[in-house]
Scaffold this motif. Structure first.
Motif, PDB file in Angstrom:
ATOM      1  N   PRO A  23       0.236 -43.897 -47.560  1.00  0.00           N
ATOM      2  CA  PRO A  23       0.014 -43.737 -46.651  1.00  0.00           C
ATOM      3  C   PRO A  23      -0.879 -43.682 -45.907  1.00  0.00           C
ATOM      4  CG  PRO A  23      -0.055 -41.533 -48.241  1.00  0.00           C
ATOM      5  CD  PRO A  23      -0.029 -42.748 -49.153  1.00  0.00           C
ATOM      6  N   PRO A  24      -0.854 -44.298 -44.593  1.00  0.00           N
ATOM      7  CA  PRO A  24      -2.069 -44.932 -43.734  1.00  0.00           C
ATOM      8  C   PRO A  24      -2.955 -44.411 -43.213  1.00  0.00           C
ATOM      9  CG  PRO A  24       0.240 -44.283 -42.419  1.00  0.00           C
ATOM     10  CD  PRO A  24       0.410 -43.982 -43.395  1.00  0.00           C
ATOM     11  N   LEU A  25      -3.995 -44.930 -43.838  1.00  0.00           N
ATOM     12  CA  LEU A  25      -5.243 -44.661 -44.142  1.00  0.00           C
ATOM     13  C   LEU A  25      -5.880 -45.865 -42.797  1.00  0.00           C
ATOM     14  CD1 LEU A  25      -7.645 -42.888 -44.608  1.00  0.00           C
ATOM     15  CD2 LEU A  25      -8.571 -44.045 -46.056  1.00  0.00           C
ATOM     16  N   PHE A  47     -14.854 -49.791 -53.620  1.00  0.00           N
ATOM     17  CA  PHE A  47     -14.631 -48.723 -52.323  1.00  0.00           C
ATOM     18  C   PHE A  47     -12.944 -48.420 -52.287  1.00  0.00           C
ATOM     19  CE2 PHE A  47     -14.807 -45.100 -49.309  1.00  0.00           C
ATOM     20  CZ  PHE A  47     -15.644 -43.992 -49.775  1.00  0.00           C
ATOM     21  N   MET A  48     -13.478 -49.560 -51.366  1.00  0.00           N
ATOM     22  CA  MET A  48     -11.967 -49.810 -50.533  1.00  0.00           C
ATOM     23  C   MET A  48     -10.600 -50.296 -51.365  1.00  0.00           C
ATOM     24  SD  MET A  48     -11.950 -49.646 -47.596  1.00  0.00           S
ATOM     25  CE  MET A  48     -13.750 -49.171 -46.301  1.00  0.00           C
ATOM     26  N   ALA A  49     -10.920 -50.471 -52.583  1.00  0.00           N
ATOM     27  CA  ALA A  49      -9.409 -50.707 -53.388  1.00  0.00           C
ATOM     28  C   ALA A  49      -9.881 -49.555 -54.042  1.00  0.00           C
ATOM     29  CB  ALA A  49     -10.093 -51.994 -53.951  1.00  0.00           C
ATOM     30  N   ARG A  50     -10.113 -48.943 -54.697  1.00  0.00           N
ATOM     31  CA  ARG A  50     -10.134 -47.750 -54.798  1.00  0.00           C
ATOM     32  C   ARG A  50      -8.990 -46.954 -53.661  1.00  0.00           C
ATOM     33  NH1 ARG A  50     -13.637 -46.205 -58.924  1.00  0.00           N
ATOM     34  NH2 ARG A  50     -12.341 -44.014 -58.844  1.00  0.00           N
ATOM     35  N   LEU A  51      -9.285 -46.731 -52.710  1.00  0.00           N
ATOM     36  CA  LEU A  51      -8.485 -45.880 -51.776  1.00  0.00           C
ATOM     37  C   LEU A  51      -7.208 -46.924 -51.530  1.00  0.00           C
ATOM     38  CD1 LEU A  51     -11.562 -46.244 -48.315  1.00  0.00           C
ATOM     39  CD2 LEU A  51     -10.589 -43.869 -50.156  1.00  0.00           C
ATOM     40  N   ALA A  52      -7.281 -47.841 -51.414  1.00  0.00           N
ATOM     41  CA  ALA A  52      -5.768 -48.638 -51.339  1.00  0.00           C
ATOM     42  C   ALA A  52      -5.274 -48.438 -52.353  1.00  0.00           C
ATOM     43  CB  ALA A  52      -6.262 -50.006 -51.681  1.00  0.00           C
ATOM     44  N   GLU A  53      -5.722 -47.904 -54.045  1.00  0.00           N
ATOM     45  CA  GLU A  53      -4.831 -47.190 -54.724  1.00  0.00           C
ATOM     46  C   GLU A  53      -3.620 -46.686 -54.578  1.00  0.00           C
ATOM     47  OE1 GLU A  53      -7.252 -46.804 -58.453  1.00  0.00           O
ATOM     48  OE2 GLU A  53      -7.967 -48.358 -58.442  1.00  0.00           O
ATOM     49  N   ARG A  54      -4.523 -45.663 -53.112  1.00  0.00           N
ATOM     50  CA  ARG A  54      -3.034 -44.663 -53.448  1.00  0.00           C
ATOM     51  C   ARG A  54      -2.811 -44.357 -51.780  1.00  0.00           C
ATOM     52  NH1 ARG A  54      -6.399 -39.133 -56.066  1.00  0.00           N
ATOM     53  NH2 ARG A  54      -7.322 -40.225 -57.654  1.00  0.00           N
ATOM     54  N   TYR A  55      -3.822 -45.011 -51.064  1.00  0.00           N
ATOM     55  CA  TYR A  55      -3.113 -44.974 -49.366  1.00  0.00           C
ATOM     56  C   TYR A  55      -3.129 -46.870 -49.495  1.00  0.00           C
ATOM     57  CZ  TYR A  55      -4.656 -40.397 -49.123  1.00  0.00           C
ATOM     58  OH  TYR A  55      -4.901 -39.254 -49.968  1.00  0.00           O
ATOM     59  N   THR A  56      -2.445 -46.861 -47.357  1.00  0.00           N
ATOM     60  CA  THR A  56      -2.036 -48.460 -46.711  1.00  0.00           C
ATOM     61  C   THR A  56      -4.036 -48.095 -46.538  1.00  0.00           C
ATOM     62  OG1 THR A  56       0.053 -48.470 -47.209  1.00  0.00           O
ATOM     63  CG2 THR A  56      -1.407 -49.467 -45.067  1.00  0.00           C
ATOM     64  N   TRP A 327       4.214 -42.146 -52.665  1.00  0.00           N
ATOM     65  CA  TRP A 327       4.222 -41.273 -52.950  1.00  0.00           C
ATOM     66  C   TRP A 327       4.459 -40.355 -53.795  1.00  0.00           C
ATOM     67  CZ3 TRP A 327       7.235 -37.002 -53.078  1.00  0.00           C
ATOM     68  CH2 TRP A 327       7.323 -35.836 -52.771  1.00  0.00           C
ATOM     69  N   ILE A 328       6.061 -41.086 -54.497  1.00  0.00           N
ATOM     70  CA  ILE A 328       6.401 -40.214 -55.041  1.00  0.00           C
ATOM     71  C   ILE A 328       5.012 -40.464 -56.920  1.00  0.00           C
ATOM     72  CG2 ILE A 328       7.803 -41.993 -56.633  1.00  0.00           C
ATOM     73  CD1 ILE A 328       8.685 -38.890 -56.378  1.00  0.00           C
ATOM     74  N   THR A 329       4.666 -41.994 -56.742  1.00  0.00           N
ATOM     75  CA  THR A 329       3.525 -41.689 -57.740  1.00  0.00           C
ATOM     76  C   THR A 329       2.643 -41.082 -57.769  1.00  0.00           C
ATOM     77  OG1 THR A 329       4.215 -44.212 -57.976  1.00  0.00           O
ATOM     78  CG2 THR A 329       2.027 -43.577 -58.840  1.00  0.00           C
ATOM     79  N   GLU A 330       1.974 -41.052 -56.870  1.00  0.00           N
ATOM     80  CA  GLU A 330       0.916 -39.532 -56.208  1.00  0.00           C
ATOM     81  C   GLU A 330       1.310 -38.734 -57.027  1.00  0.00           C
ATOM     82  OE1 GLU A 330      -2.508 -37.787 -55.698  1.00  0.00           O
ATOM     83  OE2 GLU A 330      -2.234 -40.139 -56.070  1.00  0.00           O
ATOM     84  N   HIS A 331       2.792 -37.790 -56.674  1.00  0.00           N
ATOM     85  CA  HIS A 331       3.656 -36.735 -56.636  1.00  0.00           C
ATOM     86  C   HIS A 331       3.350 -36.372 -58.255  1.00  0.00           C
ATOM     87  CE1 HIS A 331       5.959 -33.471 -55.809  1.00  0.00           C
ATOM     88  NE2 HIS A 331       6.292 -33.814 -56.838  1.00  0.00           N
TER      89      HIS A 331
END
Length: 351
Positions: A23-25, A47-56, A327-331
């Motif tokens: 999802p976009p951040l 920090f940004m790479a870790r955010l990008a593991e779950r978000y755009t 999303w399904i991966t995070e789910h």
């Protein structure tokens, strides 16, 4: 290095980049920015790479900063808000979450207040409601004047403000990044805009889920200023963090990251639920199947598979199959985390 794109905004042409597939951040790291230069500074890239593991993760350079246009730009607060929204449009993020640090916390809050239909969640770090509360008028005026008169000396003085007891290497790295990010004229004007911006009237109108993160011993932006922000936003969560460093990507940065992800991930669990069939289709998308392959696997017409995919996109408010897969991966991982923390069921006693 990220791929750099450009978009036209009311404040001037702006450089931006995207990373990740969730999802976009929309992220704004603060007062002045440099899309590539900041990646070499302390733990910013991690920090940004870790955010990008779950978000755009959508990052951009403010007008007049970094790789954005330096001439013919609008540095006003309203111009900065307009530029941020234009970047979201260019990245095709109709609805997004926001992360704003320091000065960008005010910016993110203003976007959430003015565009409630577009903001999923808001996370601000180390910010204040009224820039005039950061220091006395004499100190504010002196800093702005020093920056305009001698950017080299001014950047080193500001480093000592942002980083308590910096080492010589930290002074050199951060001061160099400041000078590469903006000219003396742009940097001083953006700081002056921050000092003169007051968003207290906007904060009570914010309706997005909001977290206010603030290090308890922050010497640049006092903790009570962050507490005021949280008190003015209805339903906001104040998350005190240990440490005195003002930069979110320095010091105990993983604690800041955990707070950001923990809050945003709660919202992901609250997204509209998919039907069992839609969930099955989403899992097949995550496995890399095309619509035709999904139709064959489920023994349905291709149009039916396409309709399921479109319904999933609409419910999750995403645009691409990659975002559905994210999303399904995070789910799945969220379910695994819950299963790992929940106690096993107690055996039933025989009757």
């Amino acid at each position: 290095m990220p791929a750099i794109r450009y978009c036209t905004t009311p404040a001037g042409r702006v450089a931006y980049s995207t990373a990740g597939a969730g999802p976009p951040l929309l992220c704004d790291s603060g007062w002045i920015t440099h899309l590539t230069g900041q990646l070499e500074l302390f733990s910013f890239a991690s920090f940004m790479a870790r955010l990008a593991e779950r978000y755009t993760v959508i990052r951009y350079d403010k007008p007049g900063c970094g790789l954005s246009d330096r001439d013919g730009i609008d540095l006003s607060f309203d111009g900065q808000v307009a530029a941020a929204l234009a970047v979201a449009d260019a990245a095709r993020a109709d609805r997004f979450s926001l992360f704003g640090a320091s000065q960008a916390g005010q910016l993110a809050a203003a976007i959430a207040a003015k565009c409630p239909e577009r903001v999923e969640a808001l996370v601000v770090y180390g910010t204040c409601a009224n820039g005039a509360d950061l220091a006395s008028a004499e100190v504010r005026d002196s800093l702005v004047a020093l920056m305009r008169a001698h950017w080299g000396l001014g950047s080193k003085v500001l480093t000592g403000i942002f980083i308590p007891d910096p080492s010589p290497e930290e002074v050199e790295a951060f001061a160099r990044m400041q000078r590469e990010s903006a000219s003396a004229a742009v940097g001083s004007q953006l700081l002056e805009v921050y000092y003169h911006t007051d968003v207290r009237a906007l904060l009570p109108t914010i309706r997005a889920r909001t977290a206010v993160l603030h290090r308890e011993a922050d010497t640049t932006t006092r903790f009570e200023l962050g507490r005021e922000v949280a008190a003015l936003i209805p339903g906001a969560t104040l998350i005190p963090l240990p440490g005195a460093r003002h930069l979110f990507y320095q010091g105990e940065w993983e604690t800041v990251l955990a707070a950001v992800l923990g809050f945003l991930d709660e919202g992901m669990d609250q997204r509209p639920r998919l039907t069992p069939r839609e969930l099955e289709v989403a899992r097949l998308i995550a496995d890399g199947l095309t619509n035709q392959a999904i139709a064959r696997r489920l023994s349905v017409a291709p149009r039916t598979a396409e309709a399921h995919v479109e319904n999933i996109r609409r419910k999750l408010e995403v645009r691409s199959r990659a975002q559905i897969a994210a999303w399904i991966t995070e789910h799945r991982s969220a379910a695994e985390r819950r299963a790992a923390t929940e106690p096993p069921p107690r055996p039933r006693s025989p009757r």
